[in-house]
Design a protein around this motif. Sequence first.
Motif, PDB file in Angstrom:
ATOM      1  N   THR A  97       1.026  -1.312  -0.003  1.00 36.62           N
ATOM      2  CA  THR A  97       0.075   0.203   0.051  1.00 36.62           C
ATOM      3  C   THR A  97       1.002   1.219  -0.102  1.00 36.62           C
ATOM      4  O   THR A  97       0.640   2.365  -0.807  1.00 36.62           O
ATOM      5  CB  THR A  97      -0.949   0.053   1.204  1.00 36.62           C
ATOM      6  N   SER A 100       2.434   1.524  -3.355  1.00 43.82           N
ATOM      7  CA  SER A 100       1.086   2.250  -4.314  1.00 43.82           C
ATOM      8  C   SER A 100       0.854   3.567  -4.201  1.00 43.82           C
ATOM      9  O   SER A 100       0.757   4.586  -4.987  1.00 43.82           O
ATOM     10  CB  SER A 100      -0.225   1.396  -3.997  1.00 43.82           C
ATOM     11  N   GLY A 207      -7.497  -2.255  -3.812  1.00 40.85           N
ATOM     12  CA  GLY A 207      -7.517  -1.138  -2.722  1.00 40.85           C
ATOM     13  C   GLY A 207      -9.067  -1.168  -1.830  1.00 40.85           C
ATOM     14  O   GLY A 207      -8.721  -0.955  -0.672  1.00 40.85           O
ATOM     15  N   GLN A 210      -9.314  -2.792   1.898  1.00 33.34           N
ATOM     16  CA  GLN A 210      -9.064  -1.973   2.681  1.00 33.34           C
ATOM     17  C   GLN A 210     -10.228  -1.597   3.551  1.00 33.34           C
ATOM     18  O   GLN A 210     -10.271  -0.849   4.857  1.00 33.34           O
ATOM     19  CB  GLN A 210      -8.253  -0.934   2.724  1.00 33.34           C
ATOM     20  N   ASN A 294      -5.922   6.742   2.184  1.00 35.71           N
ATOM     21  CA  ASN A 294      -4.842   5.733   2.811  1.00 35.71           C
ATOM     22  C   ASN A 294      -4.314   6.071   3.996  1.00 35.71           C
ATOM     23  O   ASN A 294      -3.943   5.484   4.740  1.00 35.71           O
ATOM     24  CB  ASN A 294      -3.637   5.451   1.721  1.00 35.71           C
ATOM     25  N   VAL A 298      -4.475   3.108   6.609  1.00 39.25           N
ATOM     26  CA  VAL A 298      -3.545   2.253   7.224  1.00 39.25           C
ATOM     27  C   VAL A 298      -3.114   2.264   8.417  1.00 39.25           C
ATOM     28  O   VAL A 298      -2.820   1.190   9.206  1.00 39.25           O
ATOM     29  CB  VAL A 298      -2.231   2.477   6.359  1.00 39.25           C
ATOM     30  N   GLU A 357       0.126  -7.230  -3.279  1.00 38.80           N
ATOM     31  CA  GLU A 357      -1.398  -7.114  -3.176  1.00 38.80           C
ATOM     32  C   GLU A 357      -2.076  -8.351  -3.345  1.00 38.80           C
ATOM     33  O   GLU A 357      -3.111  -8.863  -2.663  1.00 38.80           O
ATOM     34  CB  GLU A 357      -1.844  -6.166  -4.145  1.00 38.80           C
TER      35      GLU A 357
END
Length: 441
Positions: A97, A100, A207, A210, A294, A298, A357
């Motif tokens: 992540t 990314s 994504g 998440q 993010n 995260v 991922e």
Amino acid sequence: MSIKPRLNRFDITMIVVSLIIGTGIFKTPGEVALRTGSVNLFFAAWVVGGVVTLCGAFTFAEIGARYPTTGGFYKLFSYCYHPAFAFMINWVAIVATTASVAAVALIGAEYLNPLVLPPAMQNQTGNKISTIVMVLIVYFINFMGIKTSARTQNLLTVFKVAMIALLCLAVFLSEGSARVNQAVMPQGSTVASFGLALVAVFFTFTGYQQTINFGGDVIDAKRNIPKGIFAGIAIVILVYMAVNYAYYSVLGMGGLQQNTGLAAKMASVVFGPIGSKITSILMFISVLAYVNVNIMSVPRMYYAMAEDGVLPAIFKRVNPRTQTQVFGMSFFVATVLLILLVVSSFGEVLNYAIFFECLGLSFGAIAIFILRKRTRELDGTGIYTIKLYPLVPLVFIVVYWFVIISIFMAQPKAMLVCLGAFATGLMIFYLAKWRAKAAID
């Protein structure tokens, strides 16, 4: 201080859209065109990507409904497998992540720099400066609180989707003159080329998993997380298919394979000479939205790890007024900035990021089989359950492992890097456990 639910269904839908749509859609179609070389394979890759993403969405929607908790992606692996495996997978997921975010930010800088920097600064150094500034802007926005971050996210996402829809008007305004560019067929077998094309497609589609990290933040999570995922994925698929059709209609395969300034070329058709400036604004908004979501997500994974004692307790400190994790957020931003200092291009991180991922997502999807057995008491209570189970998660898992194998065949070094990351995560886990035990003794 524990985390309290403050996000509604619209918030989580916008989070899903922003977790997926960064600036990759303005770069990866060119990568897909280069790796397929065929109109049929190009669109087949995006259709397969959409269908498989739906399978993943159905799977993670049920996971989110059955196991809604803060840092859900980590908690899921800890509950279904083992805390050590959970830490390794999530360590790798966080690395992916972070990479990314850095990759997307670098793409945005390529578009933004001609608008904000003098010609002498429009180079790799200028790209890094612009990217770092963007990350820091969003970092300070998040200090204002989770609800402020969500409202900012909603505004940025609605604006971004509206701008992309405007770009698609190029289909009706273009004469299609760029389609005379000759497409180049890639070397190697069709299966290998298609597998590598899916690498770029899935980078653009991933994504959404998440979302389960916000289980503790969402009001009525068992209902709103699945519905938010479905609505968000539907918006993304519609946007991606429209954009790729517009790219092909205006630029043709040859124009796509040039892989430079795709959005700018589209914007020039719609807006004329100021098209490049419009594109720069869109890139800036896209980067802000992707980085913001993010930074929200995260640190929730850090929170879950700290709850289990595999990260220091400082990672689960939450500001009672703003519901933000100041230290966890700062640590994540510092890691992104570190990657930006050592990585120079989008291509350097694409294969590694999606390799990580795919591993995390495939094992996450496998967990649904374990979770169903351990949460049988929830059956028949009205929570979302996957239709066509177990076919849907199996399709998702098989296709993702096809992509993993494709990356390994093309770049064996990725496997070594991944194994090294797993080993590092395992050492950190047992070191943390040893230190915690020593402190008690």
